[in-house]
Design a protein around this motif. Structure first.
Motif, PDB file in Angstrom:
ATOM      1  N   ALA A  39       0.761  -1.261  -0.077  1.00 22.70           N
ATOM      2  CA  ALA A  39       0.249  -0.076   0.002  1.00 22.70           C
ATOM      3  C   ALA A  39       1.039   1.174  -0.110  1.00 22.70           C
ATOM      4  CB  ALA A  39      -0.986  -0.078   1.163  1.00 22.70           C
ATOM      5  N   ILE A  40       2.078   1.356   0.742  1.00 22.32           N
ATOM      6  CA  ILE A  40       2.863   2.649   0.979  1.00 22.32           C
ATOM      7  C   ILE A  40       3.602   2.793  -0.505  1.00 22.32           C
ATOM      8  CG2 ILE A  40       4.883   3.201   1.718  1.00 22.32           C
ATOM      9  CD1 ILE A  40       4.265   1.684   4.431  1.00 22.32           C
ATOM     10  N   LYS A  41       3.874   1.543  -1.316  1.00 22.28           N
ATOM     11  CA  LYS A  41       4.545   1.823  -2.594  1.00 22.28           C
ATOM     12  C   LYS A  41       3.320   2.150  -3.478  1.00 22.28           C
ATOM     13  CE  LYS A  41       7.512  -2.520  -1.839  1.00 22.28           C
ATOM     14  NZ  LYS A  41       7.701  -3.693  -2.024  1.00 22.28           N
ATOM     15  N   SER A  42       2.207   2.311  -3.198  1.00 21.84           N
ATOM     16  CA  SER A  42       1.276   2.696  -4.242  1.00 21.84           C
ATOM     17  C   SER A  42       1.225   4.295  -4.049  1.00 21.84           C
ATOM     18  CB  SER A  42      -0.082   2.026  -4.260  1.00 21.84           C
ATOM     19  OG  SER A  42      -0.886   2.719  -2.728  1.00 21.84           O
ATOM     20  N   VAL A  43       1.629   4.944  -3.015  1.00 27.00           N
ATOM     21  CA  VAL A  43       1.740   6.452  -2.870  1.00 27.00           C
ATOM     22  C   VAL A  43       2.603   6.877  -3.933  1.00 27.00           C
ATOM     23  CG1 VAL A  43       2.251   8.254  -1.014  1.00 27.00           C
ATOM     24  CG2 VAL A  43       1.633   6.194  -0.392  1.00 27.00           C
ATOM     25  N   PRO A  44       2.002   7.817  -4.731  1.00 32.76           N
ATOM     26  CA  PRO A  44       2.862   8.591  -5.737  1.00 32.76           C
ATOM     27  C   PRO A  44       4.312   8.964  -5.396  1.00 32.76           C
ATOM     28  CG  PRO A  44       0.724   9.397  -6.090  1.00 32.76           C
ATOM     29  CD  PRO A  44       0.778   8.256  -4.789  1.00 32.76           C
ATOM     30  N   ALA A  45       5.343   8.512  -6.150  1.00 34.02           N
ATOM     31  CA  ALA A  45       6.711   8.759  -5.749  1.00 34.02           C
ATOM     32  C   ALA A  45       6.839  10.473  -5.613  1.00 34.02           C
ATOM     33  CB  ALA A  45       7.568   8.533  -6.664  1.00 34.02           C
ATOM     34  N   ASP A  46       5.991  11.233  -6.285  1.00 33.54           N
ATOM     35  CA  ASP A  46       6.368  12.844  -6.259  1.00 33.54           C
ATOM     36  C   ASP A  46       5.563  13.467  -5.195  1.00 33.54           C
ATOM     37  OD1 ASP A  46       3.788  12.202  -7.247  1.00 33.54           O
ATOM     38  OD2 ASP A  46       4.095  13.757  -8.846  1.00 33.54           O
ATOM     39  N   ALA A  47       4.640  12.501  -4.370  1.00 32.67           N
ATOM     40  CA  ALA A  47       3.997  13.063  -3.369  1.00 32.67           C
ATOM     41  C   ALA A  47       4.543  12.461  -1.821  1.00 32.67           C
ATOM     42  CB  ALA A  47       2.577  12.806  -3.641  1.00 32.67           C
ATOM     43  N   ILE A  48       5.098  11.403  -1.988  1.00 27.70           N
ATOM     44  CA  ILE A  48       5.052  10.739  -0.709  1.00 27.70           C
ATOM     45  C   ILE A  48       6.179  11.490   0.497  1.00 27.70           C
ATOM     46  CG2 ILE A  48       7.357   9.282  -1.547  1.00 27.70           C
ATOM     47  CD1 ILE A  48       6.113   6.921   0.280  1.00 27.70           C
ATOM     48  N   LEU A  49       7.009  12.067  -0.172  1.00 31.45           N
ATOM     49  CA  LEU A  49       8.030  12.974   1.016  1.00 31.45           C
ATOM     50  C   LEU A  49       7.101  14.047   1.502  1.00 31.45           C
ATOM     51  CD1 LEU A  49      10.819  12.750   2.128  1.00 31.45           C
ATOM     52  CD2 LEU A  49      11.493  14.335   0.222  1.00 31.45           C
ATOM     53  N   THR A  50       6.279  14.811   0.589  1.00 32.06           N
ATOM     54  CA  THR A  50       5.574  15.895   1.097  1.00 32.06           C
ATOM     55  C   THR A  50       4.429  15.529   2.235  1.00 32.06           C
ATOM     56  OG1 THR A  50       5.665  17.022  -1.207  1.00 32.06           O
ATOM     57  CG2 THR A  50       3.904  17.770   0.399  1.00 32.06           C
ATOM     58  N   VAL A  51       3.932  14.289   1.819  1.00 37.65           N
ATOM     59  CA  VAL A  51       2.874  13.708   2.718  1.00 37.65           C
ATOM     60  C   VAL A  51       3.487  13.303   4.239  1.00 37.65           C
ATOM     61  CG1 VAL A  51       1.423  11.833   3.228  1.00 37.65           C
ATOM     62  CG2 VAL A  51       1.631  12.901   0.838  1.00 37.65           C
ATOM     63  N   LEU A  52       4.753  12.684   4.175  1.00 39.12           N
ATOM     64  CA  LEU A  52       5.502  12.411   5.393  1.00 39.12           C
ATOM     65  C   LEU A  52       5.939  13.732   5.888  1.00 39.12           C
ATOM     66  CD1 LEU A  52       7.648   9.455   3.719  1.00 39.12           C
ATOM     67  CD2 LEU A  52       5.863   9.137   5.684  1.00 39.12           C
ATOM     68  N   CYS A  53       6.433  14.668   5.523  1.00 41.83           N
ATOM     69  CA  CYS A  53       6.790  15.932   6.196  1.00 41.83           C
ATOM     70  C   CYS A  53       5.618  16.319   6.680  1.00 41.83           C
ATOM     71  CB  CYS A  53       7.577  16.719   5.251  1.00 41.83           C
ATOM     72  SG  CYS A  53       9.207  16.420   4.631  1.00 41.83           S
ATOM     73  N   SER A  54       4.481  16.431   6.107  1.00 42.25           N
ATOM     74  CA  SER A  54       3.246  17.144   6.776  1.00 42.25           C
ATOM     75  C   SER A  54       2.701  16.403   7.838  1.00 42.25           C
ATOM     76  CB  SER A  54       1.994  17.038   5.551  1.00 42.25           C
ATOM     77  OG  SER A  54       1.621  15.751   5.376  1.00 42.25           O
ATOM     78  N   ILE A  55       3.005  15.102   8.030  1.00 37.25           N
ATOM     79  CA  ILE A  55       2.515  14.418   9.251  1.00 37.25           C
ATOM     80  C   ILE A  55       3.791  14.497  10.410  1.00 37.25           C
ATOM     81  CG2 ILE A  55       2.518  12.006  10.361  1.00 37.25           C
ATOM     82  CD1 ILE A  55       1.552  11.089   7.198  1.00 37.25           C
ATOM     83  N   PHE A  56       5.132  14.365  10.006  1.00 35.70           N
ATOM     84  CA  PHE A  56       6.246  14.225  10.974  1.00 35.70           C
ATOM     85  C   PHE A  56       6.658  15.435  11.586  1.00 35.70           C
ATOM     86  CE2 PHE A  56       6.658   9.758   9.260  1.00 35.70           C
ATOM     87  CZ  PHE A  56       6.503   9.338  10.443  1.00 35.70           C
ATOM     88  N   GLN A  57       6.555  16.664  10.543  1.00 35.53           N
ATOM     89  CA  GLN A  57       6.699  17.958  11.158  1.00 35.53           C
ATOM     90  C   GLN A  57       5.697  18.736  11.664  1.00 35.53           C
ATOM     91  OE1 GLN A  57      10.475  16.777  10.188  1.00 35.53           O
ATOM     92  NE2 GLN A  57      10.140  18.973  10.822  1.00 35.53           N
ATOM     93  N   CYS A  58       4.476  18.219  11.940  1.00 36.44           N
ATOM     94  CA  CYS A  58       3.278  18.743  12.560  1.00 36.44           C
ATOM     95  C   CYS A  58       3.592  19.038  13.958  1.00 36.44           C
ATOM     96  CB  CYS A  58       2.158  18.108  12.294  1.00 36.44           C
ATOM     97  SG  CYS A  58       1.883  16.878  13.312  1.00 36.44           S
ATOM     98  N   ASP A  59       2.895  20.203  14.519  1.00 40.30           N
ATOM     99  CA  ASP A  59       2.934  20.458  15.723  1.00 40.30           C
ATOM    100  C   ASP A  59       1.683  21.039  16.188  1.00 40.30           C
ATOM    101  OD1 ASP A  59       3.162  20.850  18.483  1.00 40.30           O
ATOM    102  OD2 ASP A  59       5.092  22.188  18.408  1.00 40.30           O
TER     103      ASP A  59
END
Length: 268
Positions: A178-198
């Motif tokens: 399922a993770i591999k289905s996340v578009p390659a050009d979007a995954i880093l943005t999505v992860l940063c939006s999650i892990f950098q949140c406060d």
């Protein structure tokens, strides 16, 4: 394009139900993550399932990096979806990033939500003095580097850690796919939006009945982070279920259903 088409919305369950139950999935999954949960409530609720932009069968053209640099973009999407469907006072079940986005949406538009059940939710993932979010800055930098070098290889490493249940490797294999289905050009943005949140300060403004479901062992969200969220959200309930991993709705659906039963059916 209509909002419901952008998010590949499915409405199932009891068509004429007075109440709606909306499910918001977490990172690396899509609305199918709820397939073993929603049928337990289908006789009583109108069930709304959708994919976040950048996940599942959502419209690929809808992912704009500037909009999804934080969880606020996903919250706005949810508010817009509920507006288009003309739904208010919904019961929301969200997992991980879906839970965070839902809480933000409920703060912005409280009339749209009756109550929220949040699985594996966190206000902040990054450690700092006096707060244990589960990840150091070095951890996250290593994660971002690994994703940049090779998304698929990182997914193979991350999935077993997040899923837990090492005696059931098929669960991690499913999550990795399922993770591999996340578009390659979007995954880093999505992860940063999650892990950098406060959102530790923001979530103090949530004023809807909130159930926080946490497993006894979650590599992504330590119990301390769940307890912080419980202290932050006035009147919230924290329930630790007898399951492990960050995705109990997939690994232990019967325990999640049991924990949700009374809460989602409560009046008001």
């Amino acid at each position: 394009m209509e909002v419901r088409d952008k998010h590949h919305v499915h409405i199932v369950g009891r068509a004429g139900a007075a109440r709606s139950l909306v499910f918001a999935h977490g990172f690396g999954t899509d609305q199918r993550a709820w397939d073993t949960i929603w049928p337990a409530f289908a006789d009583e609720f109108r069930i709304v399932l959708y994919d976040h932009v950048g996940a599942g069968r959502s419209d690929p053209a809808a992912f704009e990096q500037h909009r999804y640099l934080t969880m606020d973009g996903y919250a706005r999407d949810l508010n817009m979806l509920l507006d288009e469907l003309a739904l208010k006072d919904v019961v929301l079940v969200g997992h991980s990033m879906g839970a965070t986005a839902s809480m933000l949406a409920a703060i912005a538009r409280p009339e749209q939500f009756a109550r929220l059940a949040c699985i594996g939710a966190s206000a902040r993932y990054l450690d700092e003095p006096g707060y244990h979010g589960g990840f150091s800055e070095a951890d996250l930098n290593a994660l971002y580097r690994a994703v940049t070098i090779g998304r698929d290889a990182w997914a193979e490493q991350f999935a077993p850690v997040a899923m837990g249940n090492r005696d059931r490797p098929e669960l991690a294999e499913h999550f990795a796919r399922a993770i591999k289905s996340v578009p390659a050009d979007a995954i880093l943005t999505v992860l940063c939006s999650i892990f950098q949140c406060d959102y530790r300060q923001t979530l103090q403004r949530l004023q809807r009945p909130t159930l926080l479901l946490q497993t006894r062992a979650d590599a992504a969200v330590p119990l301390e982070a769940a307890e912080f969220l419980h202290r932050t959200i006035a009147g919230s309930t924290l329930r630790v279920i007898d399951a492990e991993g960050h995705l109990p709705h997939m690994s232990a659906p019967e325990r999640v259903i049991e924990a949700l039963q009374d809460f989602v059916r409560a009046p008001g």
